[in-house]
Design an enzyme around this catalytic site. Structure first.
Site, short mmCIF file in Angstrom:
data_model
loop_
_atom_site.label_atom_id
_atom_site.label_comp_id
_atom_site.label_asym_id
_atom_site.label_seq_id
_atom_site.Cartn_x
_atom_site.Cartn_y
_atom_site.Cartn_z
N THR A 73 0.85 -1.19 0.00
CA THR A 73 0.00 0.00 0.00
C THR A 73 0.89 1.24 0.00
OG1 THR A 73 -0.20 0.16 2.42
CG2 THR A 73 -1.81 -1.24 1.26
N GLY A 74 0.32 2.34 -0.47
CA GLY A 74 1.17 3.51 -0.70
C GLY A 74 2.19 3.20 -1.77
N TYR A 84 1.57 12.94 14.45
CA TYR A 84 2.22 12.02 13.51
C TYR A 84 2.95 10.91 14.26
CZ TYR A 84 5.62 10.36 10.06
OH TYR A 84 6.39 9.57 9.24
N GLY A 135 7.70 6.91 -3.88
CA GLY A 135 8.57 6.85 -2.72
C GLY A 135 8.92 5.44 -2.27
N ILE A 136 8.82 5.21 -0.97
CA ILE A 136 9.19 3.92 -0.38
C ILE A 136 8.34 2.79 -0.94
CG2 ILE A 136 9.16 2.61 1.78
CD1 ILE A 136 9.99 5.29 3.17
N GLY A 137 7.05 3.02 -1.10
CA GLY A 137 6.18 1.97 -1.62
C GLY A 137 6.54 1.56 -3.03
#
Length: 256
Positions: A16-17, A156, A21-23
């Site tokens: 997910t995501g 956060y 970026g990282i995903g």
């Protein structure tokens, strides 16, 4: 550079995501190591761009999902069940950055951040568990900010602390199925969002606090996720892996 392993041959992974970026880097890493991958993210244009960039043909499936919406997650699970029938890896990575002084956080902002960063991760895992094969692996994305107090990060950091503890609790709960659950805590990672929202001066200040002397890359984190999700980490469970260049544990030589 091609990855010279096939640790995920025959495996089905959800990220997910997964559109940036990282995903996105993790999806690429898992594909390079032989997996079939489902990427999920909110924006269809971003997903379309990721599909084009990954160029993995029918080994890649993209589903538009808002992880804060349970009905979207149900649709995601149905799509995975229809196409693959199971999952072997779940990387619950979708999240949003949100930095405000505590006094400025409204009810609406609280609900917005918690809905994605905690509720979204919680129900991504819960709803995919019936599809997750025994001996599977779950990785969730926490943050280095849970290990230090950070100004304007109370909300956060609290959501990221919640998913870190969620991983530890589920590691115990899912042990009878031999499902491993771990978290990663990235440090300063030069994702597209970081590049777009952080000034050059702030980046230089961040680098000065990192023993490795550089910002991390999405690929650095992807390598750690792939390790935790693989059989190379078969005896690692309920752990949080800092991927931070020594930010938390080491003092840079330039600061001594």
């Amino acid at each position: 550079m091609p990855i010279a392993t096939a640790r995920f041959d025959g495996k089905i992974a959800l990220v997910t995501g997964g559109s940036s970026g990282i995903g996105l880097a993790t999806a690429r890493r898992l594909l390079d190591e032989g997996a079939q991958v489902v990427i999920a993210a909110r924006g269809k244009p971003g997903l379309d761009k990721a599909v084009e960039e990954l160029n993995a043909g029918d080994r890649l499936t993209a589903v538009a999902v808002d992880v804060a919406d349970s009905s979207d997650l149900d649709a995601l699970v149905d799509a995975i069940r229809t196409r693959y029938g199971r999952l072997d890896v779940v990387f619950a990575n979708a999240g949003i950055a949100a930095f405000l002084p505590n006094a400025d956080i409204t009810d609406a902002e609280f609900d917005r951040v918690v809905a994605t960063n905690f509720k979204g991760v919680f129900f991504t895992v819960q709803k995919t568990l019936p599809l997750l094969a025994d001996h599977g692996a779950i990785v969730v994305t926490s943050s280095w900010a849970v290990h230090r107090g950070v100004p304007a990060a109370s909300l956060y950091s609290a959501t990221k602390a919640a998913v870190l503890n969620l991983a530890q609790s589920l590691a115990a709960e899912l042990a009878p199925r031999r499902i491993r659950v771990n978290s990663i805590s990235p440090g300063y990672i030069e994702t597209p969002s970081y590049k777009a929202n952080v000034s050059d001066a702030a980046k230089a200040a961040a680098v000065a606090t990192v023993a490795a002397g550089r910002l991390g890359t999405s690929e650095d984190v992807a390598a750690a996720v792939a390790f935790l999700a693989s059989d190379d980490a078969a005896y690692i469970n309920g752990q949080d892996l800092l991927v931070d260049g020594g930010l938390i544990a080491a003092v840079p030589a330039t600061m001594v």
